[in-house]
Scaffold this active site. Structure first.
Site, PDB file in Angstrom:
ATOM      1  N   ARG A 193       4.264  -3.070   1.321  1.00 52.02           N
ATOM      2  CA  ARG A 193       3.291  -2.819   0.255  1.00 52.02           C
ATOM      3  C   ARG A 193       2.716  -4.144  -0.222  1.00 52.02           C
ATOM      4  O   ARG A 193       3.356  -5.192  -0.095  1.00 52.02           O
ATOM      5  CB  ARG A 193       3.959  -2.104  -0.921  1.00 52.02           C
ATOM      6  CG  ARG A 193       4.617  -0.771  -0.580  1.00 52.02           C
ATOM      7  CD  ARG A 193       5.388  -0.239  -1.792  1.00 52.02           C
ATOM      8  NE  ARG A 193       6.004   1.053  -1.523  1.00 52.02           N
ATOM      9  CZ  ARG A 193       7.252   1.212  -1.069  1.00 52.02           C
ATOM     10  NH1 ARG A 193       8.003   0.147  -0.816  1.00 52.02           N
ATOM     11  NH2 ARG A 193       7.748   2.422  -0.861  1.00 52.02           N
ATOM     12  N   LYS A 196      10.574  -1.176  -4.045  1.00 43.14           N
ATOM     13  CA  LYS A 196      10.536  -0.479  -5.324  1.00 43.14           C
ATOM     14  C   LYS A 196      11.957  -0.174  -5.795  1.00 43.14           C
ATOM     15  O   LYS A 196      12.848   0.075  -4.999  1.00 43.14           O
ATOM     16  CB  LYS A 196       9.742   0.824  -5.169  1.00 43.14           C
ATOM     17  CG  LYS A 196       8.283   0.607  -4.819  1.00 43.14           C
ATOM     18  CD  LYS A 196       7.605   1.879  -4.361  1.00 43.14           C
ATOM     19  CE  LYS A 196       7.398   2.861  -5.483  1.00 43.14           C
ATOM     20  NZ  LYS A 196       6.620   4.034  -5.042  1.00 43.14           N
ATOM     21  N   HIS A 236      -3.112  -1.157   1.547  1.00 44.81           N
ATOM     22  CA  HIS A 236      -2.313   0.040   1.806  1.00 44.81           C
ATOM     23  C   HIS A 236      -2.738   0.715   3.114  1.00 44.81           C
ATOM     24  O   HIS A 236      -1.934   1.383   3.755  1.00 44.81           O
ATOM     25  CB  HIS A 236      -2.425   1.018   0.634  1.00 44.81           C
ATOM     26  CG  HIS A 236      -1.143   1.759   0.380  1.00 44.81           C
ATOM     27  ND1 HIS A 236      -0.021   1.140  -0.132  1.00 44.81           N
ATOM     28  CD2 HIS A 236      -0.793   3.046   0.594  1.00 44.81           C
ATOM     29  CE1 HIS A 236       0.963   2.032  -0.238  1.00 44.81           C
ATOM     30  NE2 HIS A 236       0.515   3.185   0.197  1.00 44.81           N
ATOM     31  N   ARG A 292      -0.681  -0.513   5.798  1.00 40.07           N
ATOM     32  CA  ARG A 292       0.634   0.161   5.773  1.00 40.07           C
ATOM     33  C   ARG A 292       0.544   1.513   6.484  1.00 40.07           C
ATOM     34  O   ARG A 292       1.417   1.867   7.289  1.00 40.07           O
ATOM     35  CB  ARG A 292       1.071   0.327   4.315  1.00 40.07           C
ATOM     36  CG  ARG A 292       2.429   0.984   4.108  1.00 40.07           C
ATOM     37  CD  ARG A 292       2.802   0.849   2.637  1.00 40.07           C
ATOM     38  NE  ARG A 292       3.853   1.748   2.212  1.00 40.07           N
ATOM     39  CZ  ARG A 292       5.163   1.504   2.350  1.00 40.07           C
ATOM     40  NH1 ARG A 292       5.557   0.407   2.948  1.00 40.07           N
ATOM     41  NH2 ARG A 292       6.058   2.363   1.904  1.00 40.07           N
ATOM     42  N   HIS A 330      10.798   4.232   2.415  1.00 36.36           N
ATOM     43  CA  HIS A 330      10.642   5.516   1.727  1.00 36.36           C
ATOM     44  C   HIS A 330      12.016   6.083   1.396  1.00 36.36           C
ATOM     45  O   HIS A 330      12.904   6.112   2.256  1.00 36.36           O
ATOM     46  CB  HIS A 330       9.895   6.522   2.612  1.00 36.36           C
ATOM     47  CG  HIS A 330       8.424   6.316   2.629  1.00 36.36           C
ATOM     48  ND1 HIS A 330       7.607   6.812   3.630  1.00 36.36           N
ATOM     49  CD2 HIS A 330       7.591   5.666   1.778  1.00 36.36           C
ATOM     50  CE1 HIS A 330       6.356   6.470   3.393  1.00 36.36           C
ATOM     51  NE2 HIS A 330       6.326   5.767   2.266  1.00 36.36           N
ATOM     52  N   TYR A 364       2.404  11.153   7.865  1.00 36.68           N
ATOM     53  CA  TYR A 364       1.821  10.483   9.030  1.00 36.68           C
ATOM     54  C   TYR A 364       1.926  11.316  10.305  1.00 36.68           C
ATOM     55  O   TYR A 364       1.318  10.977  11.311  1.00 36.68           O
ATOM     56  CB  TYR A 364       2.504   9.131   9.254  1.00 36.68           C
ATOM     57  CG  TYR A 364       2.353   8.196   8.100  1.00 36.68           C
ATOM     58  CD1 TYR A 364       1.140   7.556   7.842  1.00 36.68           C
ATOM     59  CD2 TYR A 364       3.406   7.952   7.230  1.00 36.68           C
ATOM     60  CE1 TYR A 364       0.987   6.700   6.757  1.00 36.68           C
ATOM     61  CE2 TYR A 364       3.266   7.097   6.143  1.00 36.68           C
ATOM     62  CZ  TYR A 364       2.059   6.484   5.919  1.00 36.68           C
ATOM     63  OH  TYR A 364       1.909   5.649   4.849  1.00 36.68           O
TER      64      TYR A 364
END
Length: 300
Positions: free
Chosen positions: A149, A173, A246, A249, A272, A281
């Site tokens: 990210r 994150k 992004h 990504r 994730h 995806y």
């Protein structure tokens, strides 16, 4: 509003300490819960334990009347479900009324990604004889090589890169960390930039720092700065598309899946928490497989 101050404070501490949630995540939890508290105040509900299925349906009706998207309503419900799960654990309420409320089904957006031909143009647009050109090339290569990210790229330090192993430590994150490998092109671009261009940029600043990507004044690049660099690269490559960090990504994940990578591996590389986040995806993979089938099967 002054009601439920202690509950709100305790929940925030729970998110910070036990869940290791980022300030960004905590902000959205607080905002969603605050809007619910305002609704309860308007409805004259003074105890969190008074909330039941009927109250929640009225709350949801108001959200839809405000023309909020299904994604926003779904996020609010998820926040409140987590909040009440905490309240139930702390025995502030006896049950979680949000458990029986289903999240609204959302249309899953198809992520934009770059085709190989478009990427090739971007990879050849930077003037790598200049410090900024070296930086831009390294930035593009590492974003595509790792799928990180932009917020993670901004925090990247020299110590996070292991050239001997060809891996980068990404601080994700919720304070989660992951190691992601990178290939020869990213390694060459990074080494050239760190050994040459970065030193030139750093000299323009009277400060020392270990942040990898610097701006023209020698200070750490901001997320907005990274976006601006990509926009300029797209303009120089004469591409008629809008490229965001992004999108690189998305491209990283899409290209891996199209080349046969399994979903779980891509999930881990992207950082994730849930596989469902990575599954957006798979539509591209299905299209790719369909094209192969239609072009290859004798009776297609």
């Amino acid at each position: 509003m002054e009601k439920f101050v202690e509950e709100r404070k305790a929940f925030t501490e729970y998110l910070q300490i036990e869940k290791n949630a980022s300030p960004y995540t905590i902000h959205f939890y607080q905002r969603d819960i605050e809007s619910f508290f305002e609704f309860l105040n308007k409805e004259g509900i003074i105890q969190l334990g008074e909330v039941d299925y009927a109250v929640i349906r009225v709350f949801l009706t108001e959200q839809y009347d405000q023309k909020l998207s299904r994604r926003t309503v779904s996020r609010k419900l998820s926040s409140l479900r987590t909040f009440y799960r905490f309240l139930e654990r702390e025995e502030i309420v006896t049950s979680n009324p949000f458990i029986s409320v289903s999240l609204p089904k959302m249309d899953k957006p198809i992520p934009d990604f770059l085709y190989q031909e478009e990427l090739e143009k971007l990879f050849h647009v930077s003037d790598t004889s200049t410090p900024l050109g070296e930086r831009n090339q390294a930035l593009l290569e590492i974003l595509y090589a790792t799928g990180m990210r932009v917020s993670e790229c901004k925090k990247l330090t020299l110590q996070d890169i292991d050239f001997s192993l060809g891996t980068v430590l990404i601080h994700g994150k919720g304070r989660k960390e992951r190691y992601v490998p990178f290939g020869r092109f990213a390694q060459e671009a990074l080494e050239a930039y760190i050994n040459n261009g970065r030193n030139s940029l750093l000299q323009k600043s009277n400060q020392t720092n270990d942040t990898v990507f610097l701006n023209a004044r020698g200070a750490p690049l901001t997320p907005r700065g990274i976006s601006t660099i990509l926009e300029q690269m797209v303009k120089n490559a004469a591409l008629t598309i809008h490229v965001t960090p992004h999108m690189l990504r998305h491209t990283f994940a899409t290209h891996l899946l199209n080349e046969g990578a399994d979903l779980r591996s891509v999930q881990e590389l992207l950082g994730h928490e849930h596989l469902s986040s990575t599954q957006i995806y798979t539509h591209v993979t299905k299209d790719h497989l369909r094209n192969i089938y239609m072009n290859s099967h004798p009776r297609a």
